[in-house]
Design an enzyme around this catalytic site. Structure first.
Site, short mmCIF file in Angstrom:
data_model
loop_
_atom_site.label_atom_id
_atom_site.label_comp_id
_atom_site.label_asym_id
_atom_site.label_seq_id
_atom_site.Cartn_x
_atom_site.Cartn_y
_atom_site.Cartn_z
N THR A 138 55.67 52.86 5.08
CA THR A 138 54.40 52.17 4.94
C THR A 138 53.84 52.46 3.54
O THR A 138 53.76 53.63 3.14
CB THR A 138 53.41 52.66 6.02
OG1 THR A 138 53.97 52.37 7.31
CG2 THR A 138 52.07 51.96 5.88
N ASN B 256 51.11 56.39 14.39
CA ASN B 256 52.31 56.84 15.08
C ASN B 256 52.14 58.18 15.78
O ASN B 256 53.11 58.77 16.26
CB ASN B 256 53.49 56.91 14.10
CG ASN B 256 54.07 55.53 13.84
OD1 ASN B 256 53.89 54.60 14.63
ND2 ASN B 256 54.78 55.39 12.72
N ARG C 7 59.87 59.60 7.97
CA ARG C 7 59.68 58.59 6.92
C ARG C 7 58.58 57.57 7.20
O ARG C 7 58.29 56.72 6.35
CB ARG C 7 60.98 57.84 6.60
CG ARG C 7 62.09 58.72 6.06
CD ARG C 7 63.15 57.91 5.34
NE ARG C 7 63.80 56.95 6.22
CZ ARG C 7 64.80 56.15 5.84
NH1 ARG C 7 65.24 56.21 4.58
NH2 ARG C 7 65.36 55.29 6.67
N ASP C 8 57.95 57.63 8.37
CA ASP C 8 56.84 56.71 8.62
C ASP C 8 55.72 57.41 9.37
O ASP C 8 55.15 56.87 10.32
CB ASP C 8 57.33 55.48 9.40
CG ASP C 8 56.37 54.31 9.27
OD1 ASP C 8 55.64 54.24 8.26
OD2 ASP C 8 56.33 53.46 10.18
N LEU C 9 55.41 58.63 8.92
CA LEU C 9 54.29 59.36 9.50
C LEU C 9 52.99 58.70 9.09
O LEU C 9 52.75 58.45 7.91
CB LEU C 9 54.30 60.82 9.03
CG LEU C 9 55.51 61.67 9.42
CD1 LEU C 9 55.36 63.06 8.83
CD2 LEU C 9 55.67 61.75 10.93
#
Length: 354
Positions: free
Chosen positions: A218, A173, A167-169
């Site tokens: 994001t 990261n 969910r925050d690729l």
């Protein structure tokens, strides 16, 4: 969404607030059966810091993430983050879980629960920093190898039962290890939850879900079904595929497809893909397949990997060859805090993450 911001500015300015003042630097920490000296900050946020910590017996350096839990929900989120990392650890493209410890808020001076998470240290920085340092797009063969490794990490998550969505690729990261491999980090947004809005849902239910999703993602990388639940589309691990489309687009064209995070552009899948582009034309089908508004029509991670393998074969590229990045050397100053013993205020407690 990650609570961390890049530490590049930290080192150039002497600290997050203009100084190297951090009472954790220079301290000794016992975690698991290891004793480590905290050397310097490499990332920070409101309730979390990431440090370089060195094993005093072997000299090996690790990444040490210190997280504060202000309430029970934060406690649950942190426990889930560590549990997911522990489950995924061992894959070559995911940071390695080493150990974790916990102290209850009743035993801290700041009144919050405190967690320490120890992982391997990726000294090459992030993919975003590598791209910024280069100042221009990578050659095709590098993009193939980079994106193949990012997708392998996502494949490992989606292959779990039930599938795990990161969910925050985003480029920040994905870290570069000493060996030249790409490693996915920051599982603070990861979940196995699936949401299935339907016509019976009230406006309040939809607003609450959208607000909840906004806390863990994001804006530029947010999939359409996360922005507007009125289309009643299932929200699951396919949100990661959308984010991967944003990543490969950025790797190719040095800009994000939704740079201003415009909601309408994302909802309509409205981005610019130059049909006359020849340099990266082989990636166009992957980009359009990932940036498909309807998640049911989006590519799966296995389909993406199959297409990458075909592109690699036609271009005679070895996907498993180690990566080499040219990067600027950053002078990383170490604070001169007086060494001391920090063993959870004298009360070491090891939390077992199943």
């Amino acid at each position: 969404m990650s609570v961390f911001k890049s530490a590049m500015g930290y080192f150039s300015s002497g600290g997050a607030n203009g100084s190297n003042d951090n009472d954790f630097i220079g301290q000794f920490v016992e975690i698991g059966n290891m004793k480590l000296r905290v050397k310097k900050v490499i990332a920070e946020g409101g309730f979390a810091f990431v440090f370089v910590a060195q094993d005093v017996s072997t000299g090996t350096e690790y990444a040490l993430k210190r997280l504060m839990a202000a309430d029970e929900q934060a406690n649950r989120n942190i426990i889930q983050e560590i549990s997911i990392l522990k489950k995924l650890s061992g894959h070559p493209n995911i940071i390695k879980y080493i150990a974790a410890s916990f102290i209850d808020k009743s035993k801290t001076t700041h009144g919050m629960g405190e967690y320490l998470l120890l992982t391997d240290l990726c000294s090459g920085g992030s993919l975003m920093e590598a791209l910024q340092n280069r100042g221009q797009a990578f050659p095709l063969q590098t993009i193939l190898r980079v994106f193949y490794q990012t997708c392998r990490a996502v494949q490992h998550m989606h292959a779990q039962i039930p599938p795990i969505a990161h969910r925050d690729l985003k480029l920040e990261n994905f870290l570069i290890s000493n060996e030249g491999t790409i490693k996915l980090c920051d599982f603070g947004s990861a979940t196995t939850d699936i949401y299935t809005p339907n016509p019976s849902w009230s406006a309040n239910q939809r607003n609450m879900l959208e607000e909840n999703l906004a806390q863990f993602t994001t804006p530029m990388y947010r999939a359409p079904e996360m922005l507007d639940t009125w289309d009643n589309r299932k929200i699951d691990h396919s949100v990661d595929i959308w984010a991967l489309g944003c990543i490969i687009y950025t790797l190719c064209f040095m800009q994000h497809p939704f740079e201003d995070s415009a909601k309408l552009a994302i909802l309509n899948g409205n981005y610019n893909l130059n049909p006359n582009d020849q340099r990266y034309k082989c990636f166009h089908d992957i980009i359009t397949g990932c940036l498909t508004v309807n998640p049911e029509e989006r590519l799966t991670i296995n389909s993406v990997l199959e297409r990458l393998a075909a592109i690699a074969e036609s271009n005679n590229v070895n996907l498993k060859q180690p990566l080499k990045f040219e990067r600027k050397k950053v002078e990383q100053s170490v604070a001169t805090s007086s060494p001391g013993v920090f063993n959870f205020f004298g009360c070491p407690i090891v939390f077992s993450f199943k």
